[in-house]
Design a protein around this motif. Sequence first.
Motif, short mmCIF file in Angstrom:
data_model
loop_
_atom_site.label_atom_id
_atom_site.label_comp_id
_atom_site.label_asym_id
_atom_site.label_seq_id
_atom_site.Cartn_x
_atom_site.Cartn_y
_atom_site.Cartn_z
N ILE A 1 -3.41 -6.46 -5.39
CA ILE A 1 -2.29 -7.32 -5.81
C ILE A 1 -1.51 -7.87 -4.62
CG2 ILE A 1 -2.06 -6.17 -8.03
CD1 ILE A 1 0.36 -4.67 -6.93
N GLY A 2 -1.89 -7.45 -3.38
CA GLY A 2 -1.24 -8.00 -2.19
C GLY A 2 0.15 -7.48 -1.93
N LYS A 3 0.40 -6.21 -2.25
CA LYS A 3 1.71 -5.60 -2.00
C LYS A 3 1.55 -4.38 -1.09
CE LYS A 3 4.89 -5.01 -4.99
NZ LYS A 3 5.67 -4.57 -6.17
N ALA A 4 2.61 -4.13 -0.32
CA ALA A 4 2.61 -2.92 0.52
C ALA A 4 2.56 -1.70 -0.40
CB ALA A 4 3.87 -2.88 1.38
N TRP A 5 1.81 -0.69 0.04
CA TRP A 5 1.64 0.52 -0.79
C TRP A 5 2.88 1.40 -0.64
CZ3 TRP A 5 -2.81 4.60 0.07
CH2 TRP A 5 -2.87 5.44 -1.04
N LYS A 6 3.92 1.01 -1.35
CA LYS A 6 5.18 1.74 -1.35
C LYS A 6 5.87 1.54 -2.70
CE LYS A 6 8.00 -2.00 0.48
NZ LYS A 6 8.77 -2.15 -0.77
N ARG A 7 6.83 2.39 -2.98
CA ARG A 7 7.57 2.27 -4.24
C ARG A 7 8.97 2.82 -4.04
NH1 ARG A 7 6.68 0.79 -9.22
NH2 ARG A 7 7.62 1.84 -11.01
N GLY A 8 9.93 2.16 -4.70
CA GLY A 8 11.33 2.57 -4.56
C GLY A 8 11.88 3.18 -5.83
N TYR A 9 12.65 4.26 -5.66
CA TYR A 9 13.29 4.95 -6.80
C TYR A 9 14.79 5.05 -6.52
CZ TYR A 9 8.76 6.37 -8.69
OH TYR A 9 7.50 6.36 -9.23
N LEU A 10 15.58 4.71 -7.53
CA LEU A 10 17.04 4.88 -7.46
C LEU A 10 17.43 5.98 -8.43
CD1 LEU A 10 19.89 3.94 -6.54
CD2 LEU A 10 19.88 2.40 -8.50
N LEU A 11 17.97 7.07 -7.91
CA LEU A 11 18.46 8.17 -8.74
C LEU A 11 19.98 8.09 -8.79
CD1 LEU A 11 16.27 11.08 -7.26
CD2 LEU A 11 15.64 9.38 -8.98
N TYR A 12 20.53 7.95 -9.98
CA TYR A 12 21.98 7.82 -10.09
C TYR A 12 22.52 8.70 -11.21
CZ TYR A 12 21.11 4.73 -14.12
OH TYR A 12 20.70 4.22 -15.32
N GLY A 13 23.74 9.13 -11.04
CA GLY A 13 24.39 9.99 -12.02
C GLY A 13 25.46 10.84 -11.36
N PRO A 14 26.22 11.59 -12.15
CA PRO A 14 27.31 12.42 -11.60
C PRO A 14 26.78 13.50 -10.66
CG PRO A 14 27.45 12.24 -14.01
CD PRO A 14 26.11 11.70 -13.62
N PRO A 15 27.64 14.06 -9.81
CA PRO A 15 27.21 15.17 -8.94
C PRO A 15 26.73 16.37 -9.78
CG PRO A 15 29.34 14.30 -8.25
CD PRO A 15 29.04 13.67 -9.57
N GLY A 16 25.70 17.06 -9.29
CA GLY A 16 25.22 18.26 -9.97
C GLY A 16 24.21 18.00 -11.06
N THR A 17 23.68 16.77 -11.14
CA THR A 17 22.73 16.46 -12.22
C THR A 17 21.28 16.55 -11.77
OG1 THR A 17 23.10 14.10 -11.72
CG2 THR A 17 24.33 15.04 -13.56
N GLY A 18 21.02 16.97 -10.52
CA GLY A 18 19.66 17.26 -10.10
C GLY A 18 18.96 16.17 -9.33
N LYS A 19 19.72 15.30 -8.65
CA LYS A 19 19.08 14.20 -7.90
C LYS A 19 18.27 14.74 -6.71
CE LYS A 19 23.09 12.04 -7.55
NZ LYS A 19 23.91 12.71 -8.58
N SER A 20 18.85 15.66 -5.96
CA SER A 20 18.14 16.24 -4.81
C SER A 20 16.96 17.09 -5.28
CB SER A 20 19.09 17.09 -3.96
OG SER A 20 20.13 16.29 -3.44
N THR A 21 17.13 17.80 -6.39
CA THR A 21 16.04 18.61 -6.95
C THR A 21 14.88 17.72 -7.38
OG1 THR A 21 17.70 20.18 -7.73
CG2 THR A 21 15.49 20.39 -8.65
#
Length: 545
Positions: free
Chosen positions: A208-228
């Motif tokens: 498809i002619g795209k760089a082999w990468k993907r972006g994820y945005l994790l959002y929410g209040p503190p303590g909801t497990g974003k780092s986990t």
Amino acid sequence: MRMLGGYIERYGQKIVSSLNPYIKISFDEFNGDRLRRNEAFSPIQQYLREKSSGSAKRLKAHVIKGWHSPIISMDYNEEVTDEFQGVKVWWTAIKHAPHQKTLLLSNSVEQRSYRLCFHKRYRELIIESYINHVVKEGKAIAERNRKKQLYSNNPSEAGGRFSSNKWSNVAFEHPATFDTLAMEPEKKEEIKNELVKFRKGKEYYAKIGKAWKRGYLLYGPPGTGKSTMIAAMANLLDYDVYDLELTAVKDNTELKRLLIDTSNKSIIVIEDIDCSLDLTGQREKKKKKKEEEEENENKEEGINTVTEKAKEEKKKESKVTLSGLLNFIDGLWSACGEERIIVFTTNHINKLDQALIRRGRMDKHIEMSYCCFESFKVLAKNYLDIESHSLFGDISRLLEETNMTPADVAENLMPKSEKDDPDTCLKNLIEALSKEEARKKAKEEARLNAEKEKARLKAEKEEKEKEEALEKEEALLKAQKEEKEKEEALLKAQKEEKEKEEALQKAKKEEQQKEVACQKVEKERKVKSNLLKRLLKKMNHQSKK
């Protein structure tokens, strides 16, 4: 003399080279202007570690957490002999200062390389077969010994110089998996399937002619497990993690340099990106305002120059821009590597520039919300090793009515002593949820009371404003009425004055008419008198006759 000496040295080297039957090949750590790491360097390093441990006399050793024994490698300027298809070759590890200053590194940075030496009669065998064999074996050794690493970027040195070690690393040992992640099962399965598909998508991305990468945005209040969640992604994919601290990055050039030095099969993380840097126009406004305030303070104190401290702070301030970050995640430089995932986390998604989180940059937005009953069941299994309990019904009801993060739920479920059994921990959670529910109700009640008070004050204000408006309207109407009455009185007075004037004119006219009539009567009287006199005179004259 200097030119002559250089001429003799140059031609002397040519004569020696023509007589020397051995060929030397150098494998530098960096290619060209040190922008890209030589992909052969690390496999050669791995290959020679195994060879050198049994034959080299001078070795280096360092210990990594999680490894059972120290890692042994050949020391600099040490020589190791290897044999391939009956042919002997010699490897030497070299470290030396660079000859010139490069685009991104200062001339104080040392360069590393490996030098391969072999007889010229084996040139074809070594170049076409042996080097490929070493690289292939080195990669296999690295894969066998590989442990996930957690990297953190090193701050710039004083004066903007960069060290050769752009990243510091430790073994990544976070135990989180998607099985232990507190999240709805359907949502977890969707994310897992997407990540596995990405890992197998090399040919698809090329098609498809795209760089082999993907972006994820994790959002929410503190303590909801974003780092986990990030740790679970790394463990699922077996990727290294690069924790990028933007405030330690001096400018856009260094940001590119850091990207180039990340490995394939990695997750690049920028946590709390809304706090890392002010990437909007507000930063310039704040900076200008701060400078104006400092200037005013200096004027008040009689200081005309900026202090040395202020100058140092200005030097240390990161100059990474929104444009630079966009190019980092989605520009041409982002294609310098493959199989990378870029993750942003934030507690406040509404603070982020839309250009930063649009699809194509942050391809998937994952909301990390408060703990639901399905998430609780995962935590209960993790912490208490139970899948059902008579108290689950109460907990389900309370979780629907309250907002508690998975971190807070987990803290209440964790046994604090040997005496704490599942019943105790679940009761602790119910107590905490009940308190949270009471607090939420109190907060809601306070909010409703505040809204009622606000509505009451607003109604009173509106009523007062209506009364004031009515009074103003009445006063205005009264003033208008008085003005009208005054106008009518003035018109009446003007009319009366006009009537008086007309009456005076009429009386004057009548007087004139009377005077004219009197004059006429007087004139007629005089005429009659004259006629009478003439008649009497005539009669006397006739009587005399």
